[in-house]
Design a protein around this motif. Structure first.
Motif, PDB file in Angstrom:
ATOM      1  N   ALA A  84       0.688  -1.184   0.100  1.00 30.05           N
ATOM      2  CA  ALA A  84      -0.198   0.088   0.029  1.00 30.05           C
ATOM      3  C   ALA A  84       0.699   1.248   0.053  1.00 30.05           C
ATOM      4  N   LEU A  85       1.916   1.274   0.730  1.00 30.08           N
ATOM      5  CA  LEU A  85       2.506   2.623   0.809  1.00 30.08           C
ATOM      6  C   LEU A  85       3.162   3.130  -0.423  1.00 30.08           C
ATOM      7  N   PRO A  86       3.700   2.413  -1.419  1.00 30.63           N
ATOM      8  CA  PRO A  86       3.850   3.164  -2.520  1.00 30.63           C
ATOM      9  C   PRO A  86       2.941   3.935  -3.429  1.00 30.63           C
ATOM     10  N   GLY A  87       1.613   3.124  -3.196  1.00 30.99           N
ATOM     11  CA  GLY A  87       0.644   3.731  -3.891  1.00 30.99           C
ATOM     12  C   GLY A  87      -0.016   4.894  -3.090  1.00 30.99           C
ATOM     13  N   VAL A  88       0.257   4.989  -1.749  1.00 34.07           N
ATOM     14  CA  VAL A  88      -0.351   6.018  -0.958  1.00 34.07           C
ATOM     15  C   VAL A  88       0.789   7.314  -1.332  1.00 34.07           C
ATOM     16  N   LEU A  89       2.047   7.023  -1.335  1.00 27.36           N
ATOM     17  CA  LEU A  89       2.760   8.064  -1.874  1.00 27.36           C
ATOM     18  C   LEU A  89       2.642   8.775  -3.158  1.00 27.36           C
ATOM     19  N   GLY A  90       2.350   7.777  -4.224  1.00 32.89           N
ATOM     20  CA  GLY A  90       1.738   8.419  -5.385  1.00 32.89           C
ATOM     21  C   GLY A  90       0.664   9.222  -5.260  1.00 32.89           C
ATOM     22  N   ALA A  91      -0.656   8.704  -4.350  1.00 33.71           N
ATOM     23  CA  ALA A  91      -1.637   9.450  -4.275  1.00 33.71           C
ATOM     24  C   ALA A  91      -1.450  10.869  -3.630  1.00 33.71           C
ATOM     25  N   LEU A  92      -0.831  10.758  -2.732  1.00 33.47           N
ATOM     26  CA  LEU A  92      -0.551  11.847  -2.055  1.00 33.47           C
ATOM     27  C   LEU A  92       0.224  13.036  -2.760  1.00 33.47           C
ATOM     28  N   LEU A  93       1.056  12.607  -3.522  1.00 33.54           N
ATOM     29  CA  LEU A  93       1.816  13.300  -4.371  1.00 33.54           C
ATOM     30  C   LEU A  93       0.790  14.079  -5.448  1.00 33.54           C
ATOM     31  N   VAL A 150      11.760   5.457  -8.108  1.00 34.79           N
ATOM     32  CA  VAL A 150      11.126   6.407  -7.481  1.00 34.79           C
ATOM     33  C   VAL A 150      11.358   7.940  -7.652  1.00 34.79           C
ATOM     34  N   ALA A 151      12.446   8.181  -8.095  1.00 34.62           N
ATOM     35  CA  ALA A 151      13.038   9.393  -8.342  1.00 34.62           C
ATOM     36  C   ALA A 151      12.503   9.961  -9.802  1.00 34.62           C
ATOM     37  N   TRP A 152      12.521   9.084 -10.854  1.00 34.35           N
ATOM     38  CA  TRP A 152      11.958   9.349 -12.143  1.00 34.35           C
ATOM     39  C   TRP A 152      10.538   9.529 -12.254  1.00 34.35           C
ATOM     40  N   VAL A 153       9.762   8.527 -11.492  1.00 28.68           N
ATOM     41  CA  VAL A 153       8.321   8.442 -11.523  1.00 28.68           C
ATOM     42  C   VAL A 153       7.969   9.696 -10.829  1.00 28.68           C
ATOM     43  N   THR A 154       8.524  10.116  -9.634  1.00 29.76           N
ATOM     44  CA  THR A 154       8.255  11.308  -9.017  1.00 29.76           C
ATOM     45  C   THR A 154       8.310  12.657  -9.854  1.00 29.76           C
ATOM     46  N   LEU A 155       9.629  12.847 -10.519  1.00 27.98           N
ATOM     47  CA  LEU A 155       9.543  13.630 -11.721  1.00 27.98           C
ATOM     48  C   LEU A 155       8.553  13.714 -12.902  1.00 27.98           C
ATOM     49  N   LEU A 156       8.095  12.717 -13.237  1.00 30.72           N
ATOM     50  CA  LEU A 156       7.142  12.535 -14.392  1.00 30.72           C
ATOM     51  C   LEU A 156       5.765  12.818 -13.738  1.00 30.72           C
ATOM     52  N   ALA A 157       5.646  12.503 -12.463  1.00 30.98           N
ATOM     53  CA  ALA A 157       4.329  12.570 -11.830  1.00 30.98           C
ATOM     54  C   ALA A 157       4.171  14.173 -11.620  1.00 30.98           C
ATOM     55  N   TYR A 214      -3.437   6.539 -11.389  1.00 36.05           N
ATOM     56  CA  TYR A 214      -3.206   5.173 -11.320  1.00 36.05           C
ATOM     57  C   TYR A 214      -1.908   4.831 -11.769  1.00 36.05           C
ATOM     58  N   TRP A 215      -1.441   5.508 -12.905  1.00 36.15           N
ATOM     59  CA  TRP A 215       0.000   5.239 -13.437  1.00 36.15           C
ATOM     60  C   TRP A 215       0.955   5.728 -12.405  1.00 36.15           C
ATOM     61  N   ILE A 216       0.793   6.717 -11.660  1.00 35.33           N
ATOM     62  CA  ILE A 216       1.752   7.105 -10.663  1.00 35.33           C
ATOM     63  C   ILE A 216       1.827   6.062  -9.649  1.00 35.33           C
ATOM     64  N   GLY A 217       0.721   5.434  -8.945  1.00 37.37           N
ATOM     65  CA  GLY A 217       0.667   4.505  -8.073  1.00 37.37           C
ATOM     66  C   GLY A 217       1.469   3.170  -8.677  1.00 37.37           C
ATOM     67  N   LEU A 218       1.193   3.054  -9.681  1.00 38.40           N
ATOM     68  CA  LEU A 218       1.800   1.628 -10.486  1.00 38.40           C
ATOM     69  C   LEU A 218       3.281   1.807 -10.700  1.00 38.40           C
ATOM     70  N   GLY A 219       3.905   3.124 -10.814  1.00 37.93           N
ATOM     71  CA  GLY A 219       4.932   3.390 -11.148  1.00 37.93           C
ATOM     72  C   GLY A 219       6.068   3.167  -9.756  1.00 37.93           C
ATOM     73  N   MET A 220       5.172   3.563  -8.697  1.00 36.24           N
ATOM     74  CA  MET A 220       5.676   3.735  -7.284  1.00 36.24           C
ATOM     75  C   MET A 220       5.922   2.170  -6.989  1.00 36.24           C
ATOM     76  N   SER A 257       6.312  -0.425  -8.817  1.00 34.22           N
ATOM     77  CA  SER A 257       7.136  -0.961  -9.542  1.00 34.22           C
ATOM     78  C   SER A 257       8.544  -0.810  -9.082  1.00 34.22           C
ATOM     79  N   ALA A 258       8.840   0.334  -8.176  1.00 36.14           N
ATOM     80  CA  ALA A 258      10.082   0.848  -7.789  1.00 36.14           C
ATOM     81  C   ALA A 258      10.223   0.068  -6.270  1.00 36.14           C
ATOM     82  N   PHE A 259       9.070  -0.241  -5.528  1.00 35.99           N
ATOM     83  CA  PHE A 259       9.311  -0.602  -4.268  1.00 35.99           C
ATOM     84  C   PHE A 259       9.187  -2.255  -4.106  1.00 35.99           C
ATOM     85  N   LEU A 260       8.353  -2.742  -4.976  1.00 32.54           N
ATOM     86  CA  LEU A 260       7.879  -4.179  -4.975  1.00 32.54           C
ATOM     87  C   LEU A 260       8.853  -4.990  -5.710  1.00 32.54           C
TER      88      LEU A 260
END
Lengths: 279, 308
Positions: free
Chosen positions: A57-66, A141-148, A207-213, A215-218
């Motif tokens: 859940a944590l990666p998805g939550v990070l994405g959603a909060l972002l 995490v870094a590139w997904v965050t930037l693109l997000a 959705y895609w930000i969560g998916l990217g996150m 993929s970074a953690f799991l």
């Protein structure tokens, strides 16, 4: 250059925000709330993955909060600063609008750091096995965050420019973003929803930000729990890029239109109509 | 500092402004010359703020021509913007900043527009001192009083060393001392820096003290244009002479007080005591002109009515 001045403005505003009890409270609330939810579900195993809920859940939550932060944040700022005269102040400056917009982009991007920190630092202390990918994972995490950021920040600016008033940001901004986030597979897998909702969720960036996150953690095997049994890394990048392009084409036009309409009497009128509205 | 060109700094011809069918400005004409302090007076809703906003480039006009510092404000570029200072009525922004931070930040935008003999922006400490905010320079804007806030607005308006400064009701909410300090500041800007100033106000004493020239805007037109002195001369029944003779008090209104008083002395000599000659105040003049305009219901009232 106006861009440099705007960047300095963004940094100054960020420092103010860190010192403001109101903003500290917000960061704390986000952190404690999310971590508490993860803590109560720490024994739960996510079906089919062999992984625990906090890990998934944590990666998805990070994405959603972002996404939520950089859409609603600028929308609120812009709507408010249209009404309090900040924007007009910049309109009266040479190259002021360029500086102002840069300031907003820098400020709201920096605002992601405290959010990430209040989740990740206690998260890593409380739960084991959050990051399964090591250095490559952090790079992702870094590139997904930037693109997000590139995909969602302009959306927030556009939203802030078109809402009629600060009070309307809730209905025009918060509600749709919350709805989209709710169906974007952050709190439960998107497969659990109806087909058309799945399609809808995949139109929006959350959705895609969560998916990217994720993929970074799991671990790689966890991709089996995703749509199409894959992290679809290429698609993540493409969809986010597409949103970034849409935003970068639309935002300057919408912002220019908004700036053109700014005048002192508009600010005065907003002040009168918002007399009850306490900042 | 001398203005960059010799013609008027502001030239307005037949300025029209309509919102739908409602006409706010119906053909406004005036000039502002370099270094002048011009005051725009008028009742609420007369179109003062609208006029200023058109000149600032913040509002698009419906018709007529406007030239400000050699450019149409509707298409003023950033170099033009750098030469114009703006103080509006309603700010409540940057609550978390301090005056020093805010002036430093906003001033930095003018750095590229400095030229030989034209240092831009003004030094922040000098500005703070000039508007009397040195003691509050490092407090949050949020904690400033209304008058302090307004003085900060004025400092922001002039931080870029403007050639032309627009002030929309700058002293609303000032106490008498702050008001006097502000008047000193405007005089200093105009005398020492050659800054051209166009301001609106409701305060007639202020207009009289500050303005080289007063424009009265009523019903979307300029109904009077001249110095406070010239305007009071234009209104009918100008002078009022009061005197006492044989224990009795007399009052006589006349457009020509001087010959009247001479005649009075020729006739009664030493019998005349307690002589008073009063010219109408700017307030009387203003009220008379606005009333005359309203009686004329829309038609342009003639100015040179009685005496001169």
């Amino acid at each position: 250059m106006a861009v440099g001045r705007g960047a300095r403005r963004g940094w100054t505003e960020f420092v103010f925000s860190l010192r403001s009890p109101q903003d500290q409270g917000f960061y704390l609330f986000t952190g404690v709330g999310t971590l508490a939810w993860l803590w109560f579900n720490r024994e739960e195993e996510v079906a089919g993955t062999g992984l625990l809920t906090p890990t998934v859940a944590l990666p998805g939550v990070l994405g959603a909060l972002l996404a939520f932060g950089v859409i609603i944040g600028p929308a609120f700022s812009l709507a408010m600063e249209r009404e309090d005269g900040t924007l007009l102040r910049h309109k009266a400056l040479p190259h002021g609008m360029r500086g102002y917009v840069t300031g907003q982009l820098v400020y709201h991007s920096l605002g992601m750091f405290p959010t990430f920190l209040v989740l990740l630092v206690p998260g890593f202390l409380l739960f084991d096995g959050l990051m399964q990918r090591g250095a490559v994972g952090w790079l992702t995490v870094a590139w997904v965050t930037l693109l997000a950021l590139a995909a969602t920040l302009p959306l927030g600016m556009v939203l802030g420019a078109v809402v009629p008033s600060t009070q309307k940001v809730g209905t025009w901004g918060m509600l749709p973003v919350l709805l989209v986030t709710a169906v974007s597979g952050v709190f439960y897998p998107v497969q659990a929803l109806w087909g058309w909702v799945q399609v809808l969720a995949q139109v929006f960036p959350v959705y895609w930000i969560g998916l990217g996150m994720r993929s970074a953690f799991l671990p790689a095997e966890a991709a089996a729990a995703e749509l199409g049994d894959s992290w679809r890394t290429g698609q993540v990048a493409l969809v986010l890029l597409a949103w970034a392009v849409v935003g970068l084409v639309a935002a300057p036009r919408v912002l220019a239109r908004m700036a053109r309409r700014q005048s002192g009497s508009q600010v005065a009128a907003a002040r009168e109509s918002a007399a009850q509205w306490v900042r | 500092m001398r203005p960059a060109h010799d013609g008027p700094v502001v030239a307005v011809r037949d300025l029209q402004m309509r919102y739908g069918t409602h006409q706010v400005l119906g053909g406004v004409d005036f000039d502002v010359r370099p270094g002048e302090v011009v005051c725009l007076l008028g009742p609420n809703g007369a179109g003062k703020t609208t006029t200023i906003e058109v000149l600032e480039g913040f509002r698009l006009r419906s018709g007529g021509s406007v030239d400000v510092l050699g450019a149409d404000p509707a298409h003023g570029d950033d170099a033009w913007r750098a030469r114009v200072g703006v103080v509006l009525q309603s700010w409540r922004d940057h609550a978390r900043w301090t005056p020093r931070q805010l002036l430093g930040y906003l001033g930095s935008y003018y750095v590229p527009y400095a030229g030989p003999g034209v240092p831009r922006p003004y030094d922040v400490d000098w500005l703070l001192d000039t508007v009397g905010l040195t003691a509050h320079a490092d407090r949050k804007v949020l904690t400033l009083s209304g008058g302090q806030r307004r003085r900060l607005d004025v400092a922001v308006g002039i931080v870029g060393r403007p050639e032309l400064l627009f002030l929309d009701e700058p002293t609303a909410g000032f106490d008498p001392e702050a008001r006097r300090d502000f008047h000193d500041l405007v005089h200093r800007l105009s005398d020492l820096e050659g800054t051209t100033v166009l301001l609106t106000t409701h305060d007639l004493t202020e207009a009289e003290k500050l303005a080289d020239r007063i424009l009265i805007l009523a019903g979307g037109r300029i109904v009077a244009d001249g110095s406070a002195d010239e305007l009071t001369r234009q209104v009918a029944g100008t002078g009022e002479v009061r005197w006492t003779r044989g224990g009795e008090r007399f009052v006589h209104a006349t457009a020509e007080p001087t010959p009247f008083v001479r005649g009075l002395f020729e006739q009664y000599g030493e019998e005349v005591t307690d002589l008073e000659v009063t010219r109408p105040s700017l307030e009387d003049t203003y009220l008379a002109m606005v009333a005359r305009h309203e009686a004329g219901s829309g038609s342009v009232p003639e100015l040179a009515v009685v005496a001169s």
